[in-house]
Enzyme design. Structure first.
Site, PDB file in Angstrom:
ATOM      1  CG  ASP A  16      -2.136  -0.923   1.014  1.00 49.09           C
ATOM      2  OD1 ASP A  16      -2.518  -1.172  -0.147  1.00 49.09           O
ATOM      3  OD2 ASP A  16      -2.687  -1.397   2.025  1.00 49.09           O
ATOM      4  N   GLY A  17       1.929   1.274   0.801  1.00 49.50           N
ATOM      5  CA  GLY A  17       2.789   2.455   0.865  1.00 49.50           C
ATOM      6  C   GLY A  17       3.410   2.783  -0.482  1.00 49.50           C
TER       7      GLY A  17
END
Length: 286
Positions: free
Chosen positions: A69-70
């Site tokens: 996600d990052g």
């Protein structure tokens, strides 16, 4: 010929193998893939290279980010500034903002046939000055977090909404979240799920010293100005990045960014089905 900017995070497990498979798939579909020049030795089969991310996106029509996600959130901010749509492929843990898992790469063929849609998501902008006097205007796809330092006491915070006093609270901090970020830190602090295509944002207190403190949802035109009245040092973090010390007695203003993230949707999964799937998977993993 369609050109994709491929942005992998090679620190993630299986990211290199996944990236090579994506390159092969794009070539079979008659597309070109570009990468950062620093990755040229690892992926010589890429069609073109650029010295930095901005140059790479300028030479491409869309973005494929490979990682967790990052990684996808970081790439999406770049893509939004370049007005390029982005597709996330998950090689991380949760992968909530990813469109594809590593076993779903055949779905990339829908890019060629046009069998996809776009989902537009708002970004927030944080305006503040740091303790060294430097002024910052940073964009967030997930959230802007105002929090106390590790040695500071509880913060005394005053928040105004479009120049009107909204609340005065004592808390460990505040989370200003987009709908995309409603499933992240805000959720852990008691905030609600919000469908990512809505044009609103959230204010969620962190460990507020109050029985009446609740998350609040604001429309897209809201501007929230927070002043740290007391409590020692406060820090601002954007999308989980480096925490920057807020100027003592200074303010943090959060409002909608002029940029919009464009996420490529190859599947028809609803937001609520994804919530059920991802959070069930998390419960089942050891």
């Amino acid at each position: 010929m369609m050109k994709a900017a491929l942005l992998p995070n090679l620190e993630k497990t299986n990211a290199r193998a996944c990236t090579q498979e994506i390159l092969q798939t794009l070539h079979r579909l008659g597309m070109q893939a570009g990468m950062l020049a620093s990755l040229g030795a690892l992926f010589p089969e890429a069609d073109f290279f650029a010295p930095d991310t901005d140059a790479l996106l300028k030479a491409s029509q869309f973005v494929i980010a490979v990682g967790g996600d990052g990684t996808i959130i970081h790439a999406a901010r770049h893509a939004a500034r370049a007005d390029r749509p982005i597709l996330g492929v998950n090689t991380g843990h949760l992968g909530f903002v990813a469109e594809l898992e590593t076993d779903e790469l055949p779905c990339l063929a829908r890019l060629k046939t046009g069998a996809f849609s776009e989902e537009r998501r708002i970004l927030l902008r944080a305006a503040f000055s740091t303790a060294d006097g430097e002024t910052h205007r940073l964009d967030a796809l997930n959230d802007v977090v105002l929090t106390r330092g590790t040695t500071a006491g509880i913060l005394d915070l005053s928040v105004s909404f479009n120049s009107t006093q909204l609340m005065h609270c004592r808390a460990d901090g505040l989370i200003f979240s987009t709908p995309t970020g409603s499933t992240a830190y805000s959720l852990s602090a008691g905030g609600p799920f919000v469908a990512p295509d809505l044009t609103c944002f959230l204010l969620t207190p962190i460990c507020a010293h109050s029985l009446m403190s609740r998350p609040v949802v604001f429309g897209e035109d809201a501007a929230l100005k927070t002043t740290v009245c007391a409590g020692g040092g406060a820090f601002v973090s954007v999308d989980g990045g480096k925490a920057l010390p807020l100027l003592p007695g200074g303010t943090l203003t959060v409002f909608r960014s002029p940029y919009t993230a464009r996420f490529i949707k190859l599947k028809q999964d609803s937001f609520y089905a994804i919530i059920d799937q991802k959070f069930t998977e998390r419960r089942e993993k050891p």
